[in-house]
Structure formats: C-alpha cells, structure tokens
Design a protein around this motif. Sequence first.
Motif, PDB file in Angstrom:
ATOM      1  N   PRO A 196       0.816  -1.226   0.000  1.00 57.00           N
ATOM      2  CA  PRO A 196       0.000   0.000   0.000  1.00 57.00           C
ATOM      3  C   PRO A 196       0.843   1.266   0.000  1.00 57.00           C
ATOM      4  N   ALA A 197       2.051   1.194   0.569  1.00 65.23           N
ATOM      5  CA  ALA A 197       2.925   2.378   0.583  1.00 65.23           C
ATOM      6  C   ALA A 197       3.323   2.808  -0.812  1.00 65.23           C
ATOM      7  N   THR A 198       3.239   1.900  -1.794  1.00 62.03           N
ATOM      8  CA  THR A 198       3.619   2.256  -3.157  1.00 62.03           C
ATOM      9  C   THR A 198       2.463   2.802  -3.966  1.00 62.03           C
ATOM     10  N   PHE A 199       1.225   2.365  -3.680  1.00 58.12           N
ATOM     11  CA  PHE A 199       0.136   2.806  -4.553  1.00 58.12           C
ATOM     12  C   PHE A 199      -0.847   3.782  -3.906  1.00 58.12           C
ATOM     13  N   ILE A 200      -0.978   3.796  -2.567  1.00 57.44           N
ATOM     14  CA  ILE A 200      -1.930   4.715  -1.941  1.00 57.44           C
ATOM     15  C   ILE A 200      -1.518   6.180  -2.134  1.00 57.44           C
ATOM     16  N   PRO A 201      -0.242   6.577  -1.872  1.00 51.34           N
ATOM     17  CA  PRO A 201       0.118   7.985  -2.097  1.00 51.34           C
ATOM     18  C   PRO A 201      -0.094   8.430  -3.539  1.00 51.34           C
ATOM     19  N   LEU A 202       0.229   7.547  -4.499  1.00 48.79           N
ATOM     20  CA  LEU A 202       0.031   7.909  -5.903  1.00 48.79           C
ATOM     21  C   LEU A 202      -1.461   8.016  -6.227  1.00 48.79           C
ATOM     22  N   ALA A 203      -2.259   7.110  -5.684  1.00 47.44           N
ATOM     23  CA  ALA A 203      -3.701   7.188  -5.912  1.00 47.44           C
ATOM     24  C   ALA A 203      -4.262   8.512  -5.397  1.00 47.44           C
ATOM     25  N   GLU A 204      -3.730   8.990  -4.271  1.00 53.09           N
ATOM     26  CA  GLU A 204      -4.194  10.273  -3.732  1.00 53.09           C
ATOM     27  C   GLU A 204      -3.748  11.431  -4.612  1.00 53.09           C
ATOM     28  N   ARG A 205      -2.503  11.369  -5.129  1.00 53.82           N
ATOM     29  CA  ARG A 205      -2.010  12.464  -5.970  1.00 53.82           C
ATOM     30  C   ARG A 205      -2.754  12.540  -7.302  1.00 53.82           C
ATOM     31  N   THR A 206      -3.157  11.408  -7.837  1.00 56.50           N
ATOM     32  CA  THR A 206      -3.778  11.381  -9.160  1.00 56.50           C
ATOM     33  C   THR A 206      -5.298  11.455  -9.119  1.00 56.50           C
ATOM     34  N   GLY A 207      -5.891  11.387  -7.928  1.00 50.15           N
ATOM     35  CA  GLY A 207      -7.343  11.391  -7.828  1.00 50.15           C
ATOM     36  C   GLY A 207      -7.975  10.018  -7.972  1.00 50.15           C
ATOM     37  N   LEU A 208      -7.166   8.992  -8.269  1.00 46.49           N
ATOM     38  CA  LEU A 208      -7.709   7.635  -8.404  1.00 46.49           C
ATOM     39  C   LEU A 208      -8.142   7.057  -7.055  1.00 46.49           C
ATOM     40  N   ILE A 209      -7.769   7.732  -5.977  1.00 47.56           N
ATOM     41  CA  ILE A 209      -8.154   7.249  -4.652  1.00 47.56           C
ATOM     42  C   ILE A 209      -9.678   7.236  -4.504  1.00 47.56           C
ATOM     43  N   VAL A 210     -10.376   8.131  -5.201  1.00 42.99           N
ATOM     44  CA  VAL A 210     -11.836   8.198  -5.064  1.00 42.99           C
ATOM     45  C   VAL A 210     -12.506   6.937  -5.622  1.00 42.99           C
ATOM     46  N   PRO A 211     -12.235   6.525  -6.879  1.00 48.69           N
ATOM     47  CA  PRO A 211     -12.854   5.269  -7.333  1.00 48.69           C
ATOM     48  C   PRO A 211     -12.380   4.054  -6.549  1.00 48.69           C
ATOM     49  N   VAL A 212     -11.128   4.066  -6.073  1.00 50.78           N
ATOM     50  CA  VAL A 212     -10.643   2.950  -5.252  1.00 50.78           C
ATOM     51  C   VAL A 212     -11.471   2.867  -3.964  1.00 50.78           C
ATOM     52  N   GLU A 213     -11.658   4.007  -3.299  1.00 49.14           N
ATOM     53  CA  GLU A 213     -12.412   4.000  -2.047  1.00 49.14           C
ATOM     54  C   GLU A 213     -13.893   3.711  -2.281  1.00 49.14           C
ATOM     55  N   CYS A 214     -14.426   4.069  -3.443  1.00 51.07           N
ATOM     56  CA  CYS A 214     -15.810   3.702  -3.759  1.00 51.07           C
ATOM     57  C   CYS A 214     -15.950   2.177  -3.786  1.00 51.07           C
ATOM     58  N   TRP A 215     -14.955   1.525  -4.392  1.00 46.18           N
ATOM     59  CA  TRP A 215     -14.970   0.060  -4.417  1.00 46.18           C
ATOM     60  C   TRP A 215     -14.858  -0.500  -2.997  1.00 46.18           C
ATOM     61  N   VAL A 216     -13.964   0.094  -2.195  1.00 40.00           N
ATOM     62  CA  VAL A 216     -13.765  -0.361  -0.815  1.00 40.00           C
ATOM     63  C   VAL A 216     -15.072  -0.259  -0.031  1.00 40.00           C
ATOM     64  N   ILE A 217     -15.760   0.862  -0.168  1.00 36.45           N
ATOM     65  CA  ILE A 217     -17.011   1.064   0.573  1.00 36.45           C
ATOM     66  C   ILE A 217     -18.032  -0.005   0.194  1.00 36.45           C
ATOM     67  N   GLY A 218     -18.161  -0.294  -1.092  1.00 39.55           N
ATOM     68  CA  GLY A 218     -19.111  -1.308  -1.524  1.00 39.55           C
ATOM     69  C   GLY A 218     -18.792  -2.672  -0.941  1.00 39.55           C
ATOM     70  N   GLN A 219     -17.523  -3.071  -0.997  1.00 42.02           N
ATOM     71  CA  GLN A 219     -17.125  -4.369  -0.468  1.00 42.02           C
ATOM     72  C   GLN A 219     -17.280  -4.424   1.056  1.00 42.02           C
ATOM     73  N   ALA A 220     -16.899  -3.342   1.723  1.00 48.09           N
ATOM     74  CA  ALA A 220     -16.958  -3.311   3.184  1.00 48.09           C
ATOM     75  C   ALA A 220     -18.392  -3.405   3.684  1.00 48.09           C
ATOM     76  N   LEU A 221     -19.314  -2.711   3.013  1.00 42.79           N
ATOM     77  CA  LEU A 221     -20.705  -2.764   3.465  1.00 42.79           C
ATOM     78  C   LEU A 221     -21.319  -4.135   3.208  1.00 42.79           C
ATOM     79  N   GLU A 222     -20.901  -4.812   2.156  1.00 35.13           N
ATOM     80  CA  GLU A 222     -21.366  -6.187   1.949  1.00 35.13           C
ATOM     81  C   GLU A 222     -20.902  -7.080   3.096  1.00 35.13           C
ATOM     82  N   CYS A 223     -19.631  -6.913   3.481  1.00 34.38           N
ATOM     83  CA  CYS A 223     -19.089  -7.689   4.592  1.00 34.38           C
ATOM     84  C   CYS A 223     -19.835  -7.366   5.886  1.00 34.38           C
ATOM     85  N   LEU A 224     -20.057  -6.082   6.147  1.00 34.31           N
ATOM     86  CA  LEU A 224     -20.749  -5.675   7.377  1.00 34.31           C
ATOM     87  C   LEU A 224     -22.172  -6.234   7.410  1.00 34.31           C
TER      88      LEU A 224
END
Length: 345
Positions: free
Chosen positions: A148-176
Amino acid sequence: ARLGGDEFVVLMEQLKEERDALQLAERLRRCLAKPWRHDGEEVWLSMSMGVATATSQQEVLADELLRRADLTMYRVKEAGRDGVALYDQDADREVQRVVGMRQQLEQGLRHHRFQLDYQPQVELLDGRIVGAEALVRLLNAQGERLSPATFIPLAERTGLIVPVECWVIGQALECLANWQRQGLPWSLSVNISPQHLERGDLVEQLLREQQRSGADLRGLTVEITETVMLQAQAEAHERLLQLKAAGVRIALDDFGTGYSSLAWLSRLPVDAVKLDQTYVQQMAEDERCALLVRGFVRVFQEMGLQVVAEGIETEEQRQRLLEMGCHLGQGYLFGRPAPLNAAPW
C-alpha cells in the motif's frame, strides 16, 4: 521552433559540454526576463527550461531527446517555475515508475485486482474481537501483492483514490451486512481520504451502497486524518456532520502524526481517536512518550471519545495501555491484516 501553445524548442548542434547548453538557457532566460511594455503596461515573462543532451557516444533519437527535455521542463515548473534544469536519468526512472504504477491502478480498477484485508480490533482485557479495519490491497497482473505504501500515495495524488475507495465502501458494506445477518456484533472501519471527503457525493454513495447491501450504517466507522481539516475545514466539517446524520461513526486516525490540535479536535464531530503506533511502540523506551499517551487517553475519555491504540505488538504494550485506561486496540499481537477466509478470522 514553436511546438505549440507556449512551448518552444532550441536545438543546438556541436556543443562541447552540457554546461554550454545550460549557459545558453540562462542567457535566454535573462533576455526574456527584461520588462517590456504592452498597451501602456509593463510586462515581465518567466521561462521554465529543461535541457537534454546527446553525444556521439550515446546516440539518442530526436523524439526521445524532446521527451527528456519536456520532462525536465515540467519538473522545473513543479519546483516553482522560472528556472533551468538538466535532464536527470534517476528522476526519469522515478517518473516512469510512477507512470507504471498509475497504469497498474487503472488496470486494477478495470480488471478487479483490488482486495480487502481485515485487521481485528479487540478488547485489550481479553482479546475479544469487537470489530475490524478494512485495508485495501492491489494485485499486479502476475497476482503479486503490491505494498500500500507504493500505490496509496500515488492514488491520492492522481485522484484515483476516489474510485478505489468507492470500491472499498461497496465491499466493506457487503461484509458488514453479512456479519449483521449472522448476528455478529462487530463494527467495521474504512479509511477515507481528504479528496473523497471534499467531494459532495460521499454520503449519497454510502446510502446507495447501504440500500444495495442492507447493512446498518451504525456499524460502520469512517476513519479520517487530521489533513482533512487542514485542507478544507468548512467543507470537511459539513461532510462529517452529514455522515453522522446517516448513522456513521467518525474516528480520527493516526492521532499525533500531524497537527494534533486538541482545540480542533474539540470542534470535530468525531466519536473515536486512534493513537498512532509510533506512540505505542515508543512507550517502553521513552517515559515522556508514555506520559503523553496517558494524558491523551484521559483527555479523550473526558471528552466522551473512544480511544483505540494502533500497532500493539507485545504483551507489555497491551498491559501498559490497560493500566493507562485504554481498552481497545489493534496490532500484530492480535492479528495481522488478512482476508476473511484466513486467520485470525
């Protein structure tokens, strides 16, 4: 030659040394920096220049030479503009690494190469699981995990963190939702970046995913960092209030690594504070650090905030935190982040 827009190229042949090109670039910059008048107004221009050279011993094609000069020019702009720099091969490799990582992020989103690991959050007294933090992982084309140290900072700099976190939210709520259907009293935490919080659709997205999954949002905790308030205080505060109104709990993550303003904390609509692992790991060697942790725990509890200690790796750390009044924590002592089909789950 003018390539287009405000980009120009100077081609110099038969240069003896790189410094000859740099001297020419400096002369051009000084010449353009002289003020001139336009419609009665005095005007100054600045020039950012990147210099790339080729020798007979190291032949470089014209397109590659232009690419190197263009890359170097943009690095000058990023450093503050109005300057001259010489092409750096190491810097070029770093740019290519970043470009390659961005491609892997984009491919990860397209080809579903992201995964979630879950690290248990426990009662320090008896190790009983009370919840988990969902942590995103990325696989490359060969199925290997990327740090994660290699791709999270870059995802934040490029704005790709938003679609990544959208996916995370969907998966996390299914688990919950699955936990809740099984009657498991576990909460689930997800990390949200400042960029995502500043966007106006985070709450709407959470509500859409809640309707799709059937999860009760009262079991979800959104973890934010102090940088949220540094970057967009008013907008972030409003978004956090909207999340609270939807039933989501708010936790301030990595407390102690940034601004750490208790005055700000008193105004934030947060429910919990996560003590950064650096404090936990330094307590044994630094008594002043231990005093800080003890003070933090007492103040947070008096403010009505839940305290979670991160990075607990030893039995001594667990006992020390219990003595200080901290009752919740996570760390390798209890379990490393792992998929739900692996230990400790």
